[in-house]
Write a protein that holds these residues in place. Structure first.
Motif, short mmCIF file in Angstrom:
data_model
loop_
_atom_site.label_atom_id
_atom_site.label_comp_id
_atom_site.label_asym_id
_atom_site.label_seq_id
_atom_site.Cartn_x
_atom_site.Cartn_y
_atom_site.Cartn_z
N UNK A 182 0.84 -1.11 -0.01
CA UNK A 182 -0.27 0.02 0.04
C UNK A 182 1.02 1.21 -0.05
N UNK A 183 2.07 1.17 0.57
CA UNK A 183 2.82 2.24 0.72
C UNK A 183 3.26 2.54 -0.90
N UNK A 184 3.80 1.49 -1.54
CA UNK A 184 4.20 1.66 -2.88
C UNK A 184 3.18 2.55 -3.77
N UNK A 185 1.99 2.22 -3.45
CA UNK A 185 0.92 3.02 -4.22
C UNK A 185 0.12 4.25 -3.67
N UNK A 186 0.96 5.24 -2.99
CA UNK A 186 0.38 6.16 -2.45
C UNK A 186 -0.78 6.83 -3.14
N UNK A 187 -0.73 7.06 -4.30
CA UNK A 187 -1.93 7.76 -5.15
C UNK A 187 -3.01 6.82 -5.10
N UNK A 188 -2.98 5.40 -4.93
CA UNK A 188 -3.99 4.66 -5.11
C UNK A 188 -4.88 4.37 -3.97
N UNK A 189 -6.09 4.72 -4.18
CA UNK A 189 -7.19 4.31 -2.72
C UNK A 189 -7.52 2.93 -2.87
N UNK A 190 -7.36 2.26 -1.50
CA UNK A 190 -7.67 0.99 -1.29
C UNK A 190 -9.03 0.75 -1.49
N UNK A 191 -9.67 -0.15 -2.27
CA UNK A 191 -11.10 -0.40 -2.44
C UNK A 191 -11.45 -1.68 -1.48
N UNK A 192 -12.17 -1.27 -0.62
CA UNK A 192 -12.80 -2.16 0.36
C UNK A 192 -14.29 -1.87 0.85
N UNK A 778 -7.47 6.32 -9.28
CA UNK A 778 -7.20 4.69 -9.30
C UNK A 778 -7.64 4.04 -7.82
N UNK A 779 -8.02 2.93 -7.99
CA UNK A 779 -8.32 1.86 -6.93
C UNK A 779 -7.40 0.80 -7.01
N UNK A 780 -7.32 0.36 -5.78
CA UNK A 780 -6.36 -0.74 -5.47
C UNK A 780 -7.18 -1.77 -4.51
N UNK A 781 -6.93 -3.09 -5.07
CA UNK A 781 -7.34 -4.23 -4.36
C UNK A 781 -5.96 -4.84 -3.92
#
Length: 782
Positions: A182-192, A778-781
């Motif tokens: 998650x730290x590697x993708x600071x611009x990505x909002x975690x989708x949960x 951007x969203x991250x799973x």
């Protein structure tokens, strides 16, 4: 390879457009060996010769610093050649000016480019003008420091989130990798989103019922070869049935279910009824897994996912605050801050657009997704448009080179979906996608061997996450009188993997030794012959290519045994270095001199080389493993002298750690122990001492900061090694050496003879996370 060059290249028109259509934005898809960098240089030269742009108005972005150095050298050579060759006075004037101002042309990595933008306009970017840049190792150490502090604060406060995590049966240490991702993708909002809790009670009833019946066919006495996996799962339920307090906890219920999810293996002869065992194996156990176990575990993990992400996010934010507090930016910060600066300040964007009127990007398939935003902000016509995907680049302002088939850096945030998106945007805005297919690197035999393999691999997964297959169009013909084509080395598979690798290494070493000793001849190109390169094969004509770093040391040792000089090139993890491990043992002993286990380990190690028998005799003679104690008189003379010398040197080392600054003491120990000279000469590897210089450089940096004292410096070294960050160690090189490198380092290089080493099938794994970038955010799973 043959000197017969085809009169007509398959992609001649595309190559001509690169030079002639300077008022058009172009994305070049250049296959392996087709001249990606050359196309970039020809484009830059054409822009200068035409007078469209001055050299200081051009910025060329490369993937690595090494590539930037090479590009700069080749660009300068191209400008000089063009200046000599052209008879047009106008062109000569443009080229002369370019040569005079060559240093004003930006040629470097995207991170260095972003740092340059931010240092020029720090106030608008909201930064301290004196901000510092974090490299990979410092960033990793700071990241781990933030995680440790975050967990410590939760424990001190007895945080409910920590308690709830324990109730779910999840240890905080198990979330460390998730935190780092998650730290590697600071611009990505975690989708949960919250998922309902599964009915574990019903699932437990099912496995109890199953276990009650199955246990009747399990022998009371454990079989000679042990119980199989299903029997172990059944017995675990049987043992826990009477412990209500155990089963009432959700995480214990999950443990029982997980036992059954891993119980595919059933060994018939270990059951009292083979017929029943076969029934369990072929139907009953599988039915239980498919209908009860797997769905329940899936629902449980979905239920836990939201809680784990919520637990990790404050740690990520704390890490961000920690960087802000000390005014330090990591690589992602540089990109994000630059992108936000250009997005939110039209006047700043306009200023930099006037400064850098043309951007050229190399290896675009492996660059960071945020780079796409930056290049579109810098080339887009509307400086007020904040959505980069709606921007239309100014004609001739953007030139991008890449090869989606060579996208191998996803672990460094490379995203093939973004590459395809940019490709579409360039075409949609009136630009053109050109394909370079002619391969100048390989022979026809290589192409005919690899094309069917690549076609099958790429065709099986086409889509937005997979490149479209493009065949390798080789231009060089084979010469039957020379060493050409694809050869196979057949070796036997040993029980031990390292034994198989060792056998492979020996086969390769024998071939190299034989070819060099017998004077094998290779066909050279016309350019190589003009440069005076002999047709006789030399060590530098060989490359040993590994998919992973593991096993490199085996190939290196075998080459050394055959008297073959080599260089282990590229990225290496310092924690895998045997000499660094030995050095750490010595430093740990200097920190804790009463530790007898450490002193024995050091005495047995590379510094002194005592055998177990020597140590046994020493102890038997009444010796104490304390280098400030006397050597027993009844020990035989030779051994007594050896121990006396060893203890004297250890006392000297310890004295240095007490009297000198920590890093100075460490450097003296490295030199006086002989480790530095040994590392430079041992095994013909001229790169090994680079590891030691790298360590010392890192420790000096820490000494200049907050790390004070020898003990803390040793702790810092241990943290550095635990971090496992890869270092690029090409400090010492020699022209005539066999190169050993992994796949990622070898990209873009070439060699007359290449060995694909380590004869093991490649492993495959499911994706561990997915980033969706099609929307506004951007969203991250994870």
């Amino acid at each position: 390879m043959s000197n017969h060059f085809p009169k007509e290249l398959i992609d001649r028109k595309a190559r001509e457009k690169i030079i002639k259509e300077i008022n058009r934005n172009i994305l070049v898809e250049a296959s392996a060996g087709s001249g990606k960098t050359s196309s970039l240089i020809h484009r830059m030269s054409a822009l200068i010769k035409s007078g469209k742009f001055k050299v200081d108005e051009i910025a060329a972005i490369t993937f690595t610093r090494k590539a930037a150095i090479e590009l700069k050298e080749r660009f300068q050579q191209k400008i000089e050649d063009s200046f000599r060759e052209t008879e047009d006075e106008k062109e000569k004037g443009y080229l002369r000016e370019a040569l005079s101002n060559l240093e004003q042309c930006y040629l470097g990595t995207i991170h260095s480019f972003c740092a340059r933008l931010l240092r020029e306009r720090p106030i608008e970017a909201g930064l301290d003008p004196e901000f510092a840049e974090l490299d990979d190792l410092d960033d990793t150490l700071l990241k781990e420091k933030a995680w440790e502090r975050y967990l410590l604060n939760l424990k001190i406060k007895e945080s409910p989130s920590l308690i709830h995590l324990e109730e779910l049966g999840i240890k905080p240490s198990e979330l460390a990798d998730c935190y780092k991702t998650v730290c590697t993708y600071p611009e990505v909002k975690p989708a949960f989103q919250a998922s309902p809790k599964p009915n574990l009670k019903e699932a437990i009833k099912e496995i109890i019922s199953f276990s009650d019946e199955a246990s009747q066919y399990i022998p009371d006495e454990e079989p000679k070869m042990g119980y199989d996996k299903l029997q172990e799962a059944v017995l675990s339920v049987k043992r826990m049935k009477g412990f209500y307090d155990y089963i009432k906890e959700d995480y214990n219920k999950i443990k029982l279910l997980e036992n059954f999810s891993k119980s595919e293996k059933v060994t018939l002869n270990r059951w009292t009824s083979k017929e029943k065992a076969k029934e369990y194996r072929d139907s009953l156990s599988l039915e239980l897994q498919e209908k009860v176990i797997n769905p329940t575990l899936k629902q449980w993990r979905e239920y836990c996912y939201a809680y784990t992400i919520k637990f990790v996010l404050p740690a990520v934010e704390y890490y961000h605050e920690l960087r802000q507090k000390v005014s330090m930016l990591n690589f992602q910060d540089l990109l994000l801050k630059a992108s936000c600066l250009l997005r939110d300040y039209p006047e700043v964007r306009q200023y930099f657009q006037q400064k850098y009127k043309c951007l050229l990007v190399d290896e675009f398939q492996d660059t960071d997704p945020i780079q796409a935003e930056i290049i579109f902000y810098l080339t887009g016509q509307d400086v007020y448009e904040k959505n980069w995907q709606k921007l239309i680049p100014r004609p001739g302002s953007l030139f991008v080179v890449g090869d989606p088939q060579q996208s191998i850096y996803r672990f460094r945030r490379a995203d093939i979906a973004i590459y395809n998106l940019v490709k579409g945007l360039i075409e949609k805005s009136g630009g053109e996608v050109l394909k370079l297919q002619a391969n100048f690197r390989s022979l026809h035999s290589i192409g005919s061997y690899l094309n069917p393999i690549f076609e099958e691999l790429f065709s099986s997964g086409q889509g937005k996450f997979q490149a479209v297959y493009s065949p390798m169009q080789t231009v060089w013909e084979d010469n039957s009188q020379n060493f050409t084509g694809v050869k196979q080395l057949i070796i036997s598979k040993e029980r031990n993997k390292n034994d198989t690798i060792r056998q492979d290494a020996q086969s390769i070493a024998r071939i190299i030794r034989d070819m060099v000793d017998k004077g094998f001849k290779l066909v050279r190109t016309e350019e190589e012959i003009k440069a005076g390169i002999s047709t006789l094969v030399t060590y530098k004509d060989f490359m040993i290519l590994l998919r992973y770093k593991g096993g490199m040391d085996i190939y290196a040792r075998i080459l050394a045994e055959y008297g073959i000089p080599f260089t282990v090139s590229g990225y290496t993890s310092l924690n895998e270095s045997q000499q660094i491990k030995e050095l750490l043992k010595l430093f740990r002993l200097m920190k804790d001199i009463e530790n007898q286990v450490l002193i024995i380990a050091v005495l047995r190690g590379i510094f002194f080389g005592f055998s177990d028998d020597d140590l046994y005799q020493f102890k038997g003679a009444g010796g104490e493993f304390d280098f400030y104690e006397k050597i027993p008189e009844k020990l035989n003379l030779k051994l007594r002298e050896n121990f006396d010398r060893a203890f004297y040197r250890l006392r000297q080392f310890h004295l240095w750690t007490q009297k000198l600054p920590p890093v100075t003491a460490m450097e003296k120990i490295i030199i006086d122990s002989g480790l530095l000279s040994h590392s430079c000469l041992e095994g013909y590897n001229l790169n090994k001492c680079g590891e030691l210089y790298s360590i010392l450089e890192r420790l000096r940096k820490a000494e200049a900061g907050e790390v004070i004292g020898f003990a803390l410096m040793v702790d810092q070294l241990e943290k550095m090694l635990e971090a496992g960050v890869e270092e690029e160690l090409d400090i010492l090189t020699e022209e005539n050496t066999v190169r050993i490198m992994n796949l990622h380092k070898a990209k873009g290089l070439e060699s007359p003879v290449v060995f694909l080493a380590i004869p093991y099938n490649p492993t495959t794994h499911e994706p561990t996370y997915y980033i969706e970038r099609t929307g506004q955010e951007p969203y991250g799973h994870f």
